[in-house]
Design an enzyme around this catalytic site. Structure first.
Site, short mmCIF file in Angstrom:
data_model
loop_
_atom_site.label_atom_id
_atom_site.label_comp_id
_atom_site.label_asym_id
_atom_site.label_seq_id
_atom_site.Cartn_x
_atom_site.Cartn_y
_atom_site.Cartn_z
N THR A 1 0.85 -1.18 0.00
CA THR A 1 0.00 0.00 0.00
C THR A 1 0.89 1.23 0.00
OG1 THR A 1 -1.89 1.10 1.09
CG2 THR A 1 -0.28 0.00 2.53
N HIS B 1 2.35 -11.24 14.59
CA HIS B 1 3.39 -11.75 15.48
C HIS B 1 3.23 -13.24 15.80
CE1 HIS B 1 5.95 -8.36 16.66
NE2 HIS B 1 4.90 -7.62 16.38
#
Length: 168
Positions: free
Chosen positions: A87, A139
């Protein structure tokens, strides 16, 4: 093209997490979603097999698919199957942002507007064009050290893109 090479070097970024089986699924293809600003909000059409195409082919394909997204002409198939998303807020401005991972992908890279800034190198201030990059990742699959290595690898590849050609 840089991202496809980075995904080959860091396969954990080219994966998804299957919550039903608690397994990480590593992908062997390199489909990159590209966020496109439209009057309906952001859409993310997917460029397929990025690693197998030239930069010129990718530039044409990106132009075509972005135009189709803005004109409400993309198909559902063109919007699915990405491994990683890119993006870019550079055209709008800003220096940093936090891109949101596009599930079921595990990472996204955002670029802001490049700016010339003075950088202190070898006892001198030198003008350098700096491109702020913002990486977000899951994560549960990727730890912080790997995130730092990934973003550093991308920065170095952008600075010296022909080194990627030597890796093949």
């Amino acid at each position: 093209k840089v991202i496809a090479s980075a995904l080959k070097t860091f396969p954990q970024f080219n994966s998804s997490l299957d919550l039903g089986t608690n397994e990480i699924i590593y992908k062997k293809y390199y489909h990159i979603g590209v966020a496109v600003d439209t009057d309906r909000g952001l859409l993310v059409p997917v460029l397929r097999d990025v690693d197998k195409k030239s930069i010129f082919d990718l530039a044409k394909e990106l132009t075509d698919i972005s135009e189709r997204a803005r004109n409400k002409k993309t198909t559902i198939e063109e919007m699915q199957g990405g491994c990683f998303t890119l993006t870019n807020l550079g055209g709008i401005g800003g220096t940093a942002f936090t891109p949101i991972v596009n599930w079921p992908e595990v990472a996204i890279l955002g670029a802001s507007r490049a700016q010339w800034e003075p950088v202190y190198i070898d006892n001198h201030l030198n003008p350098r064009l700096l491109l702020p990059l913002c990486l977000s990742y899951d994560h549960r699959v990727i730890d912080g050290a790997d995130g730092a290595r990934f973003i550093r690898w991308i920065a170095e590849a952008i600075q010296q893109p022909f080194l990627m050609e030597l890796e093949k």
